[in-house]
Design a protein around this motif. Structure first.
Motif, mmCIF file in Angstrom:
data_model
loop_
_atom_site.group_PDB
_atom_site.id
_atom_site.type_symbol
_atom_site.label_atom_id
_atom_site.label_comp_id
_atom_site.label_asym_id
_atom_site.label_seq_id
_atom_site.Cartn_x
_atom_site.Cartn_y
_atom_site.Cartn_z
ATOM 1 N N GLN A 19 65.923 85.648 53.899
ATOM 2 C CA GLN A 19 65.515 86.216 55.315
ATOM 3 C C GLN A 19 65.450 85.116 56.121
ATOM 4 O O GLN A 19 65.282 84.135 55.992
ATOM 5 C CB GLN A 19 63.752 85.925 54.975
ATOM 6 C CG GLN A 19 63.313 86.728 56.316
ATOM 7 C CD GLN A 19 63.088 88.198 56.649
ATOM 8 O OE1 GLN A 19 63.359 88.694 55.852
ATOM 9 N NE2 GLN A 19 63.417 88.589 58.045
ATOM 10 N N LYS A 20 66.396 85.601 57.193
ATOM 11 C CA LYS A 20 67.423 84.478 58.906
ATOM 12 C C LYS A 20 65.380 84.711 59.207
ATOM 13 O O LYS A 20 65.528 85.668 59.932
ATOM 14 C CB LYS A 20 68.271 84.794 59.152
ATOM 15 C CG LYS A 20 69.250 85.251 57.788
ATOM 16 C CD LYS A 20 70.545 85.157 58.388
ATOM 17 C CE LYS A 20 71.963 85.593 57.069
ATOM 18 N NZ LYS A 20 73.268 85.469 57.687
ATOM 19 N N ARG A 21 65.846 83.475 59.776
ATOM 20 C CA ARG A 21 64.726 82.966 60.968
ATOM 21 C C ARG A 21 65.899 83.386 62.211
ATOM 22 O O ARG A 21 66.219 83.007 63.348
ATOM 23 C CB ARG A 21 64.285 81.745 60.881
ATOM 24 C CG ARG A 21 63.432 81.274 59.613
ATOM 25 C CD ARG A 21 62.777 82.647 59.660
ATOM 26 N NE ARG A 21 62.322 82.205 58.004
ATOM 27 C CZ ARG A 21 61.152 83.100 57.807
ATOM 28 N NH1 ARG A 21 60.548 84.216 58.611
ATOM 29 N NH2 ARG A 21 60.539 82.902 56.457
ATOM 30 N N SER A 22 65.579 84.624 62.579
ATOM 31 C CA SER A 22 66.504 85.447 64.091
ATOM 32 C C SER A 22 65.338 86.891 64.494
ATOM 33 O O SER A 22 64.560 86.425 63.847
ATOM 34 C CB SER A 22 67.904 86.001 63.865
ATOM 35 O OG SER A 22 67.853 87.081 63.544
ATOM 36 N N PHE A 23 65.290 87.283 65.717
ATOM 37 C CA PHE A 23 65.139 87.840 66.562
ATOM 38 C C PHE A 23 65.610 89.333 66.498
ATOM 39 O O PHE A 23 64.202 90.546 66.747
ATOM 40 C CB PHE A 23 63.980 87.724 68.191
ATOM 41 C CG PHE A 23 62.991 86.372 68.303
ATOM 42 C CD1 PHE A 23 62.158 86.610 68.385
ATOM 43 C CD2 PHE A 23 63.880 85.418 68.630
ATOM 44 C CE1 PHE A 23 61.053 84.820 68.448
ATOM 45 C CE2 PHE A 23 63.329 84.012 68.636
ATOM 46 C CZ PHE A 23 61.719 84.322 68.822
ATOM 47 N N LEU A 24 66.484 88.955 65.693
ATOM 48 C CA LEU A 24 66.979 90.880 65.383
ATOM 49 C C LEU A 24 67.694 90.312 63.750
ATOM 50 O O LEU A 24 68.026 89.888 63.286
ATOM 51 C CB LEU A 24 68.428 90.644 66.689
ATOM 52 C CG LEU A 24 67.900 91.218 67.965
ATOM 53 C CD1 LEU A 24 69.305 91.010 69.093
ATOM 54 C CD2 LEU A 24 66.921 92.060 67.941
ATOM 55 N N THR A 25 67.574 91.483 63.687
ATOM 56 C CA THR A 25 68.451 92.213 62.157
ATOM 57 C C THR A 25 68.751 92.818 62.526
ATOM 58 O O THR A 25 69.329 94.087 62.862
ATOM 59 C CB THR A 25 67.447 91.961 61.037
ATOM 60 O OG1 THR A 25 67.663 91.825 59.809
ATOM 61 C CG2 THR A 25 66.873 93.560 60.885
ATOM 62 N N SER A 52 63.192 91.899 64.816
ATOM 63 C CA SER A 52 62.814 91.002 63.256
ATOM 64 C C SER A 52 62.080 89.681 64.262
ATOM 65 O O SER A 52 63.011 89.040 63.846
ATOM 66 C CB SER A 52 63.437 90.696 62.185
ATOM 67 O OG SER A 52 62.967 89.953 60.689
ATOM 68 N N ILE A 53 60.722 90.285 64.525
ATOM 69 C CA ILE A 53 60.141 88.183 64.985
ATOM 70 C C ILE A 53 59.822 87.319 63.643
ATOM 71 O O ILE A 53 59.522 87.915 62.468
ATOM 72 C CB ILE A 53 59.147 88.572 65.406
ATOM 73 C CG1 ILE A 53 59.607 89.928 66.997
ATOM 74 C CG2 ILE A 53 58.423 87.150 66.077
ATOM 75 C CD1 ILE A 53 58.388 89.557 67.489
ATOM 76 N N PRO A 54 60.707 86.123 63.226
ATOM 77 C CA PRO A 54 60.589 85.270 62.095
ATOM 78 C C PRO A 54 58.563 85.180 62.239
ATOM 79 O O PRO A 54 57.805 84.747 63.361
ATOM 80 C CB PRO A 54 60.841 84.226 62.814
ATOM 81 C CG PRO A 54 62.170 84.303 63.927
ATOM 82 C CD PRO A 54 61.083 85.710 64.446
#
Length: 313
Positions: A19-25, A52-54
């Motif tokens: 899981q990458k900590r960014s607002f978009l995936t 995708s909100i962390p």
């Protein structure tokens, strides 16, 4: 409080992606995903750019394409207690991304575990020679067993193939080679025995057919002889009938000339018959003299025959 939430979010997740900590995936083509909010309320994500909100969200991505999994160097025992080692490959495809995400912890390792244990079990149902002679049967059985086991995870098996199969070590291979030599000798002896039996059976059939042929030939010959005799008898019968008819007509004609005196007509015919015989004797080469008995040769009949001949003339 926020530190505890952050720690919960870093727990190892069931599906592959980090899981990458960014607002978009990004959901790539061929993949599907599910986004959960605080671990609840999953939302189905199609390929494309998604929010995708962390900490708030967690996204699980699932590869919907067909994939293969190799099972290397499995030790197993066949039905006839031969230790073997084999490698195989299993192809599968996810049909239901929701089940693959939430019904199983890690579908890849689970498929590997199911495939390994089921392959060992299936190998134990077949003898060594059966597996060597026909791998397709064990491939189909393995594909069916694994497919039934993982179907409720939303995953379908597409192909299974045993890549390599053989004895576990050199000593086992040497023992198997001796067994195979003995088996080949036994089969050769069986083939020789069957060949001798077939030859004997062929000679028997030939003798039977020859006897039947001789019997049929004898029967045909007997039928031909009988038919020939019947035709000869019919010919003789026809000849006698014709002679009798001619004699009857001749007798009727003579009787008519003699005023219907049948007795005299018969005497005339007998005299004429005798005259023909005497004429044949007279013209013969072996007879020069013949004495006639007046009592037995019928001189009066011959005189009557001469008179009738003069009368006809």
């Amino acid at each position: 409080m926020f530190k505890n939430v952050f720690r919960l979010s870093t727990i190892v997740r069931p599906i592959q992606t980090e899981q990458k900590r960014s607002f978009l995936t990004i959901i790539n083509q061929g993949f599907e995903g599910y986004r959960t909010t605080f671990g609840r309320n999953p939302v189905h994500l199609k390929p494309g750019l998604r929010l995708s909100i962390p900490i708030l969200h967690y996204v699980q991505k699932v590869d919907m394409r067909e994939a293969g999994m190799t099972v290397d160097k499995i030790d197993a025992y066949t039905k006839d207690n031969v230790p073997v080692q084999l490698s195989a490959v299993l192809f599968y495809q996810i049909k239901n991304a929701y089940n693959a995400c939430f019904d199983v912890t890690d579908y890849r390792s689970s498929i590997r575990s199911v495939g390994t244990s089921s392959l060992r079990s299936i190998v134990g149902q077949f003898e060594y020679d059966q597996i060597i002679g026909d791998r397709n049967k064990i491939n189909k059985e393995w594909l069916l067993v694994v497919g039934d086991s993982i179907e409720h995870w939303g995953i379908q098996t597409t192909k299974a193939e045993i890549q390599s199969f053989g004895p576990l070590d050199a000593s086992v291979a040497k023992t198997l080679e001796k067994q195979m030599d003995a088996e080949r000798d036994r089969r050769q002896q069986e083939l020789n025995t069957r060949a001798k039996i077939n030859i004997s059976e062929g000679e028997k059939q030939s003798t039977i057919l020859q006897s039947e042929g001789n019997l049929i030939a004898a029967k045909n010959s007997a039928d031909a002889n009988l038919l020939t005799m019947q035709r000869q008898a019919e010919g003789q019968k026809y000849l006698i009938e014709q002679e009798t008819l001619a004699l009857t007509e001749q007798l009727q004609a003579i009787s008519k000339q003699l005023n219907n005196d049948h007795h005299l007509a018969v005497r005339y015919l007998l005299a004429r018959k005798r005259f023909d015989e005497l004429q044949a004797i007279a013209t013969g080469t072996n007879n020069s003299t013949y004495f006639i008995n007046s009592q037995t040769e019928g001189i009066h009949s011959m005189k009557m025959f001469a008179d009738l001949m003069k009368k006809d003339a």
